[in-house]
Write a protein that holds these residues in place. Structure first.
Motif, short mmCIF file in Angstrom:
data_model
loop_
_atom_site.label_atom_id
_atom_site.label_comp_id
_atom_site.label_asym_id
_atom_site.label_seq_id
_atom_site.Cartn_x
_atom_site.Cartn_y
_atom_site.Cartn_z
N ARG A 179 0.85 -1.19 0.00
CA ARG A 179 0.00 0.00 0.00
C ARG A 179 0.89 1.24 0.00
O ARG A 179 2.12 1.15 0.11
N SER A 180 0.26 2.41 -0.10
CA SER A 180 1.01 3.66 -0.03
C SER A 180 0.16 4.71 0.67
O SER A 180 -1.07 4.63 0.67
N MET A 181 0.84 5.67 1.29
CA MET A 181 0.18 6.78 1.97
C MET A 181 0.82 8.08 1.49
O MET A 181 2.05 8.18 1.44
N VAL A 182 -0.02 9.03 1.14
CA VAL A 182 0.47 10.33 0.67
C VAL A 182 -0.06 11.41 1.60
O VAL A 182 -1.27 11.49 1.85
N PHE A 183 0.85 12.25 2.10
CA PHE A 183 0.46 13.37 2.95
C PHE A 183 0.86 14.66 2.24
O PHE A 183 2.04 14.86 1.93
N ALA A 184 -0.13 15.50 1.95
CA ALA A 184 0.13 16.75 1.22
C ALA A 184 -0.34 17.93 2.06
O ALA A 184 -1.30 17.82 2.83
N PHE A 185 0.35 19.05 1.90
CA PHE A 185 -0.01 20.28 2.62
C PHE A 185 -0.36 21.37 1.62
O PHE A 185 0.30 21.51 0.58
N GLY A 186 -1.43 22.10 1.89
CA GLY A 186 -1.80 23.20 1.00
C GLY A 186 -2.75 22.75 -0.10
O GLY A 186 -3.43 21.73 0.01
N ASP A 187 -2.79 23.52 -1.17
CA ASP A 187 -3.72 23.26 -2.27
C ASP A 187 -3.17 22.18 -3.19
O ASP A 187 -2.03 22.26 -3.65
N TYR A 216 -11.96 15.30 11.28
CA TYR A 216 -11.76 16.68 11.72
C TYR A 216 -11.61 17.58 10.49
O TYR A 216 -11.25 17.13 9.40
N ASP A 217 -11.86 18.89 10.70
CA ASP A 217 -11.80 19.82 9.56
C ASP A 217 -10.38 20.30 9.25
O ASP A 217 -10.19 21.18 8.42
N THR A 218 -9.39 19.71 9.90
CA THR A 218 -8.00 20.10 9.64
C THR A 218 -7.43 19.40 8.40
O THR A 218 -6.33 19.73 7.96
N ALA A 219 -8.17 18.42 7.85
CA ALA A 219 -7.65 17.68 6.71
C ALA A 219 -8.78 17.09 5.90
O ALA A 219 -9.94 17.05 6.33
N GLN A 220 -8.44 16.63 4.71
CA GLN A 220 -9.34 15.85 3.87
C GLN A 220 -8.62 14.53 3.57
O GLN A 220 -7.43 14.52 3.25
N VAL A 221 -9.35 13.41 3.70
CA VAL A 221 -8.73 12.09 3.54
C VAL A 221 -9.55 11.25 2.57
O VAL A 221 -10.77 11.13 2.71
N TYR A 222 -8.85 10.70 1.58
CA TYR A 222 -9.48 9.85 0.57
C TYR A 222 -8.67 8.56 0.46
O TYR A 222 -7.44 8.57 0.58
N HIS A 248 -8.15 1.29 -2.90
CA HIS A 248 -7.63 0.01 -2.41
C HIS A 248 -6.12 0.03 -2.29
O HIS A 248 -5.54 -0.79 -1.57
N GLU A 249 -5.46 0.96 -2.99
CA GLU A 249 -4.00 0.98 -3.01
C GLU A 249 -3.40 2.11 -2.18
O GLU A 249 -2.32 1.95 -1.61
N THR A 250 -4.09 3.25 -2.12
CA THR A 250 -3.45 4.46 -1.59
C THR A 250 -4.39 5.26 -0.69
O THR A 250 -5.57 5.41 -0.99
N MET A 251 -3.82 5.76 0.40
CA MET A 251 -4.52 6.73 1.25
C MET A 251 -3.90 8.10 0.98
O MET A 251 -2.68 8.26 1.01
N PHE A 252 -4.75 9.08 0.70
CA PHE A 252 -4.29 10.45 0.41
C PHE A 252 -4.87 11.39 1.45
O PHE A 252 -6.09 11.50 1.60
N GLU A 253 -3.99 12.08 2.20
CA GLU A 253 -4.45 13.03 3.20
C GLU A 253 -3.92 14.42 2.84
O GLU A 253 -2.71 14.62 2.71
N LYS A 254 -4.83 15.35 2.68
CA LYS A 254 -4.45 16.73 2.37
C LYS A 254 -4.75 17.60 3.58
O LYS A 254 -5.89 17.75 4.00
N CYS A 255 -3.69 18.16 4.16
CA CYS A 255 -3.84 19.01 5.35
C CYS A 255 -3.87 20.48 4.93
O CYS A 255 -3.31 20.86 3.90
N LYS A 256 -4.48 21.28 5.77
CA LYS A 256 -4.47 22.71 5.52
C LYS A 256 -3.07 23.26 5.78
O LYS A 256 -2.24 22.62 6.42
#
Length: 390
Positions: free
Chosen positions: A135-143, A179-185, A188-196
């Protein structure tokens, strides 16, 4: 994140290379702290972590290296020797979707100590046998543009067209963040979390997402454990078809049953203290396809039950055969005594007594012949039934 199991060889864990990394040290300290605060099982104390190496990820095109990206390689191991190899990229200079694309296709190469390895070869170098799905996890900040997130969930850098369907719907309607500090999608392969936007020091960026990494680790441990039982059961099934000793097979099946019990404990989400974290863990596991993991678990249970029943029957048949041989021996001993008496009667010239013994001997011989005929017919019928099943 690549799940598997470390070699059983003595000292395999101790022989793994290790380096000192401030990023990994901070992450290890913080993830231990957050897990202790939010998870009340002894499970966390069964884990060990190491930072193995600083490596370069290579992407080849036409057999030439076109892109290189620095990365850390860490490992987390449970005391059952199930483990997860974690390739950690702090700042992706060549583009996250490029890495995901080649990682998903098993085309990413790892350059370590002057040599390049495929993922499989690198795992073998570390004496790790892969089980379960990576699996993979992606953490992004900003737009981050919506379509970039869609492509990341699909693990495609340059798709043949605009990706829509389920991947687009996930981004538009399936934000599982609590929580409203992030969006998470999650696909089956990847979790993507976009933080403010937030001011987080470089060494702490990984730690900020520690709890999410922990419950994904739980899922991957469970996936690896169930997959290993699945592989081992099918190997044992083949061994038993070759008429292996059923008593030894029974011992192995008992071990598989024990392994199954351990595997199902890996994802006990009730151990999370806070309902929001518990809900997040359950949502991620659902979208990572935990249903398919449980289906494999149920398949394992059915196959295990069938193999145990078969072994019990074979052991019973073996015991019955021993008993029959013993009874046959007793009968033979009785027959010897009878023959001795016959010879004695003949020697004493008792004609009618000798005739009686002769008739009795004939009856015994006839009954033995009928028994052997029935046994032969039963074997033939059983052999035909097994051929039809196979």
């Amino acid at each position: 994140m690549i799940p598997g199991k470390l070699s059983k060889q003595k000292g395999a864990w101790e022989r793994l290379p290790t380096i000192n990394s401030s990023v990994f040290n901070t992450f290890q300290k913080d993830i231990d702290k957050v897990v202790a605060e939010e998870y009340h099982s002894d499970f966390a104390r069964s884990l060990e972590r190491k930072c193995l190496a600083q490596v370069e990820l290579e992407i080849l095109k036409a057999e030439e290296v076109c892109y290189r990206q620095g990365a850390l390689v860490g490992i987390v191991k449970h005391d059952t020797d199930f483990c997860i190899l974690e390739i950690i990229i702090q700042n992706c200079a060549i583009g996250g979707n490029k890495i995901l694309n080649y990682y998903c296709g098993d085309l990413l190469q790892i350059r370590h100590m002057g040599r390049s390895y495929t993922l499989d070869a690198f795992c073998k170098l570390l004496q790790i046998r892969r089980f379960g799905r990576k699996r993979s996890m992606v953490f992004a900040f900003g737009d981050v543009p919506e379509q970039e997130i869609v492509n990341a969930l699909a693990n495609e850098e340059t798709p043949m067209g605009t990706i829509g369907g389920d991947f687009l719907r996930k981004v538009q309607t399936d934000n599982i963040a609590q929580y409203d500090t992030a969006q998470v999608y999650v696909s089956h392969e990847t979790m993507f979390e976009k933080c403010k936007d937030m001011d987080i020091d470089g060494d702490c960026r990984l730690s900020y997402n520690g709890i999410e990494m922990f419950f994904v680790e739980l899922i991957l441990f469970q996936d690896a454990a169930i997959d290993k039982v699945y592989v081992d059961l099918h190997a044992e099934s083949q061994r038993q078809h070759q008429h292996a000793d059923p008593s030894q097979g029974m011992e192995r099946l008992e071990q598989f049953s024990f392994d199954m019990e351990k595997a199902i404990r890996f994802s006990d989400y009730d151990q999370f203290n806070f309902p929001s974290v518990r809900k997040s863990a359950m949502k991620v596991s659902e979208r990572f396809g935990v249903r398919y993991i449980y289906e494999k678990y149920e398949t394992n249970k059915q196959l295990l039950a069938s193999m145990i029943a078969t072994n019990k029957r074979r052991i019973q048949e073996k015991q019955d055969k021993v008993k029959n041989h013993f009874l046959l021996l007793l009968s033979a001993m009785a027959a010897v005594g009878t023959l001795g008496e016959i010879f004695y009667v003949i020697h004493e010239d008792h004609f009618y007594g000798a005739m009686s013994y002769a008739v009795a001997l004939g009856v015994i011989a006839g009954m033995f012949g009928i028994y052997k005929l029935v046994e032969w017919i039963a074997k033939k019928v059983y052999s035909r039934i097994m051929k039809k099943k196979n």
